[in-house]
Enzyme design. Structure first.
Site, PDB file in Angstrom:
ATOM      1  N   GLU A  16     -23.772  30.958  25.326  1.00  0.00           N
ATOM      2  CA  GLU A  16     -24.000  31.524  24.005  1.00  0.00           C
ATOM      3  C   GLU A  16     -23.041  32.667  23.710  1.00  0.00           C
ATOM      4  O   GLU A  16     -22.589  32.833  22.579  1.00  0.00           O
ATOM      5  CB  GLU A  16     -25.439  32.027  23.895  1.00  0.00           C
ATOM      6  CG  GLU A  16     -25.777  32.677  22.571  1.00  0.00           C
ATOM      7  CD  GLU A  16     -27.238  33.084  22.485  1.00  0.00           C
ATOM      8  OE1 GLU A  16     -27.746  33.210  21.359  1.00  0.00           O
ATOM      9  OE2 GLU A  16     -27.879  33.264  23.546  1.00  0.00           O
ATOM     10  N   GLU A  69     -37.103  29.611  20.964  1.00  0.00           N
ATOM     11  CA  GLU A  69     -36.423  29.582  19.671  1.00  0.00           C
ATOM     12  C   GLU A  69     -36.170  28.135  19.273  1.00  0.00           C
ATOM     13  O   GLU A  69     -36.942  27.551  18.534  1.00  0.00           O
ATOM     14  CB  GLU A  69     -35.123  30.386  19.749  1.00  0.00           C
ATOM     15  CG  GLU A  69     -34.530  30.708  18.401  1.00  0.00           C
ATOM     16  CD  GLU A  69     -33.385  31.707  18.521  1.00  0.00           C
ATOM     17  OE1 GLU A  69     -32.613  31.798  17.561  1.00  0.00           O
ATOM     18  OE2 GLU A  69     -33.263  32.372  19.562  1.00  0.00           O
TER      19      GLU A  69
END
Length: 893
Positions: free
Chosen positions: A742, A468
């Protein structure tokens, strides 16, 4: 009085090269060991030569003596600047009406190529090797002849892709240059002074190209987002001592070949075959008869702009703390820190031996590398030995996010010196420091800074390990204020806002990621996840919030002026997409990765709509746009009223009743005074009902502790900060985290690893609590009326469970410091340092306040806080704090 002018900068930088800003801004600091030192006047000289400047001649600009205390953002107002030219400047300051002038040391900047007609180079590339899915990194070379002794040589270089530039065998460029932009819109150009690298006679210029963000693997779109293969663009301007000039450019006369880098990709790693090395290919005299002529790209329709972002560099090295041999004969190293970059390998063995370095953030329970969260990323580098002695290898055009390294195929028995970790990121200088009496709070701050260090790489990425690594705008805006305290991100965010403007849609909507990377064009989320919202609250709002943050922390009006129209378009878009000022609930993300709480997306979107309008009112006022200020202030009032009508009941309960709905309503100023009291009580009630635990996700967490502190629940803010049970910041630390995770539940004792498709262990968003640690706990705040810390507001919020705090912040004026300590008896000791040419308001909590300089206080909060106005210098204060018991805890505050 001792006064020194220091740290002179041009456009935030020390002696920058290749600027294309036609009116550069100048900065300087004043250092003094005295109190109350203020600049009363300044004079700037700018010259086209060092010699004339040394004679106090400013033929380009002599500002004359100007009565002003301004020492930042001084706009150049001299003769028009020329392309490819050096300029020299210095400043003298006066610190009193009758004081003697104090001169700075001479400074330099250079201008780049200022018009399209000034570019003479061509884009050169190498044709792809047929049948290869992963292409080798092409080499380029050109031998040039310098006709005389070189007086000045400046090279301007960029690439569609990324490049490494060499002159006479020496690397002169930064890592991953030119950085990531939307290549369909613009590409950055770097300038390097290579005067000392060239000599009369034969010289060689060499370059290696990588796929990078241009044609390599990027985000969800995998690869070839902007183009099929990389191209190089270079222009070398040489001035000789005899006064003549010569220009060397990339064109069809260059030569190209493949080399030992068989492939190198951000997401897929690198294969380096040392048996294919071409010795001395980047030096003069090399025989390139078997090399090919380059492929010429017809042209480029985007803009060539001077590099804005800080260069990417190796900023530190780490040695592993342990190594163990596995049952399969491989070796797993623990670097002791989740980091971003790569490992350098030292090895000796037979020619053709292949060694693999595999990288991961975590280990599985059986001790193997945890690779599931990488998705399609391959964090492996392969090295094929040349043989014949000790060899060193580190990759070229890739990076990894990791703590653990598995060494596979190593010939012999490695030890702790076999590999070295190289930490890589955009070189944003450290600006802040924070240390407390609590080791876990200190570890939290360390984790926050490591998360920023790992994810600020050309753009503020969401994570550095999986497939990503995109510049998510919502993540950036919630962390932006914390980021400014940690590091100097003035240029970094200036560049990122440019990326957001490049990606802004014709409708006025800002995108979820910037640069776009084909996100909108390919509708990848729509096809894969059926997420097709035209905008997302909290993400698009970054287009307003981040410029305002840069203004607050750096006093930068130009970023507001430059992007004002784009910000207005965003507000007008939100109005058009609203129903009587209430935003719809179509957003994809909401309070992303909240824990056991579902914030209604229409509540969240309307709250952020109001906040963007509120900030636009402040921006309009700053820029003197009176009519716009009235318009945006009325817009904010209308949205706030609609919010209360649609979502707030008579008991002050907000639809959804999550911590985030209360936090946003409180912090964005959407409630009446009575509703504020009710909402704060409901927020505290929810936290306590959860066992003093939070439930906020990305958008709520940054405002959680400020909302509690501002509305009478400081004790609860500290309780959440210090909470060690799941979910909390300290829970991850108790389980070995060295960066911010995260998600709160990235790994838990009861469930192990969360879903691997979205489970990064290096992601800065939840580290936005760092803002509260500086602004509230330490009490170091910028005054919006005099931004950039021209005037600081120092207001510590002690609790007693954390008994001491030391914090510093290097503003554009100098270092601001706060030190406080709470004694066992509740005594409060405060020391603050204010740099020269600034002032501060110091708010001292408690009773019986004493200042060592016998300053006269004013009182607020029923005489529970004494306030002092101070100038530069170091100041000490004492007071007595109250002691009370709440929920079985003795609170001092």
């Amino acid at each position: 009085m001792s006064v020194v002018v220091t740290d002179c900068r041009t456009e935030y930088l020390t002696e920058p090269l290749g600027l294309d800003v036609l009116q550069p801004r100048l900065f300087w600091k004043i250092a003094s060991d005295e109190r109350h030192v203020h600049q009363s006047a300044y004079r700037i000289l700018v010259s086209a030569s060092r010699d004339s400047l040394s004679r106090d001649v400013g033929e380009m600009w002599d500002s004359g003596r100007l009565e002003s205390d301004q020492s930042t953002h001084i706009t150049y107002e001299g003769t028009a600047l020329a392309s490819d030219t050096d300029y020299f400047w210095k400043v003298c300051v006066w610190t009193g009406k009758d004081s003697s002038p104090v001169w700075s040391e001479p400074q330099r900047w250079s201008m780049g190529i200022l018009s399209r007609t000034g570019w003479k180079a061509q884009w050169i590339g190498r044709k792809a090797d047929p049948g290869l899915e992963k292409q080798p990194a092409p080499l380029f070379r050109k031998e040039i002849h310098a006709a005389a002794d070189v007086k000045r040589a400046m090279v301007y270089v960029t690439a569609l892709g990324i490049y490494q530039l060499r002159v006479n065998g020496e690397i002169v460029s930064h890592l991953f240059a030119p950085g990531w932009t939307d290549y369909n819109k613009r590409v950055q150009v770097q300038a390097f002074d290579v005067t000392s690298k060239l000599h009369q006679g034969s010289n060689a210029i060499g370059a290696i190209l990588g796929e990078g963000w241009y044609s390599g693997t990027v985000g969800f779109l995998h690869d070839k987002v902007y183009g099929e293969r990389p191209f190089l663009f270079l222009q070398l301007s040489v001035e000789y001592t005899d006064g003549t000039k010569e220009l060397f450019v990339t064109d069809g006369s260059w030569k190209t070949a493949d080399g030992p880098i068989r492939y190198s990709d951000f997401i897929k790693g690198e294969l380096y075959d040392a048996t294919a090395e071409r010795t001395e290919w980047d030096e003069a005299g090399y025989d390139d008869a078997d090399w090919q002529l380059p492929d010429i790209r017809p042209g480029y329709n985007g803009l060539l702009t001077a590099a804005i972002e800080p260069p990417i560099r190796i900023t530190r090295t780490l040695k592993p703390i342990s190594v163990r041999k596995t049952e399969t004969g491989t070796y797993i190293y623990d670097m002791g820190q989740n980091m971003v970059g790569w490992t350098e390998l030292t090895v000796a063995g037979e020619r053709g031996t292949k060694v693999t370095l595999s990288h991961a953030e975590m280990l599985n329970p059986d001790g193997t590398l945890y690779l599931e969260n990488l998705r399609e990323a391959v964090q492996q580098d392969h090295y094929i030995l040349n043989g014949g002695g000790e060899e060193r290898y580190e990759p070229h055009f890739t990076f990894h996010g990791f703590r653990y390294v598995e060494l596979i195929g190593y010939p012999g028995e490695p030890d702790l010196d076999t590999i070295i970790g190289k930490v890589v990121h955009s070189d944003t200088a450290v600006a802040g420091s924070l240390t407390t009496s609590d080791p876990m709070v200190n570890k939290l701050y360390s984790n926050i800074t490591w998360g920023q260090r790992g994810n600020f790489l050309s753009v503020p990425t969401d994570c550095p390990q999986r497939d990503e690594r995109l510049g998510w705008t919502g993540d950036a805006q919630i962390f932006a204020r914390a980021a400014t305290y940690n590091m100097d991100v003035s240029r970094f965010f200036e560049k990122f806002i440019g990326d957001m403007i490049d990606a802004q849609q014709p409708s006025g909507a800002f995108t979820d990621v910037a640069p776009d990377a084909g996100w909108i064009r390919h509708k990848m989320w729509n096809t894969r996840l059926n997420w097709s919202a035209p905008d997302n609250a909290g993400w698009g709002d970054a287009g307003v919030i981040i410029p305002w943050t840069v203004y607050l922390m750096y006093g930068d009006r130009r970023i507001l002026e430059t992007h004002y129209d784009a910000m207005v378009r965003w507000i007008e878009y939100l109005i058009s997409m609203s129903d009587h000022f209430v935003r719809p609930a179509y957003a994809n993300y909401g309070d992303w990765l909240s824990i056991d709480a579902d914030t209604p997306k229409d509540v969240l979107a309307t709250a952020y709509f109001a906040y963007s309008a509120k900030v636009m009112g402040l921006i309009s006022e700053t820029l003197g746009k009176t009519d716009d200020k009235r318009r945006f202030d009325q817009c904010f009032a209308d949205i706030s009223a609609a919010f209360r009508q649609a979502f707030v009941d008579e008991q002050g309960r907000i639809h959804g009743e999550t911590q985030t709905v209360y936090v946003l309503a409180l912090q964005f100023g959407l409630l009446t005074p009575e509703q504020q009291l009710q909402a704060a009580a409901h927020l505290a009630e929810d936290i306590r009902a959860r066992g003093n635990r939070l439930s906020t996700g990305f958008l709520g967490v940054g405002y959680l502790l400020p909302a509690l502190t501002d509305h009478g629940h400081l004790d609860l803010a500290y309780t959440l900060l210090l909470q060690e049970e799941f979910p909390s910041w300290m829970y991850s630390i108790k389980h070995g985290a060295t960066t911010i995770w995260e998600r709160w539940d990235g790994w838990t004792e009861h469930n192990g690893f969360q879903t691997p498709s979205m489970n990064s262990f290096n992601h800065y968003s939840l580290g936005s609590v760092g803002e509260w640690m500086f602004r509230y706990m330490a009490g170091l705040e910028a005054d919006p009326e005099k931004p950039g810390f021209k005037h600081a507001v120092i207001q510590p919020h002690p609790d007693g469970r954390v008994t001491s705090v030391q914090a510093s912040y290097d503003s554009l004026y100098g270092r601001h410091e706060v030190r406080w300590e709470v004694t066992e008896s509740g005594g409060f000791l405060l020391q603050v340092t204010v740099p020269a040419n600034t002032t501060a308001t110091v708010h001292v909590p408690g009773r019986n306040v004493v200042s060592e300089a016998s300053l006269t206080p004013s009182y607020t909060s029923g005489r529970r806080t004494a306030s002092f106005q101070v100038g530069s210098g170091t100041w000490a204060f004492t007071s007595q704090l109250a002691r009370e018991q709440r929920d079985g805890i003795v609170i001092i505050g």
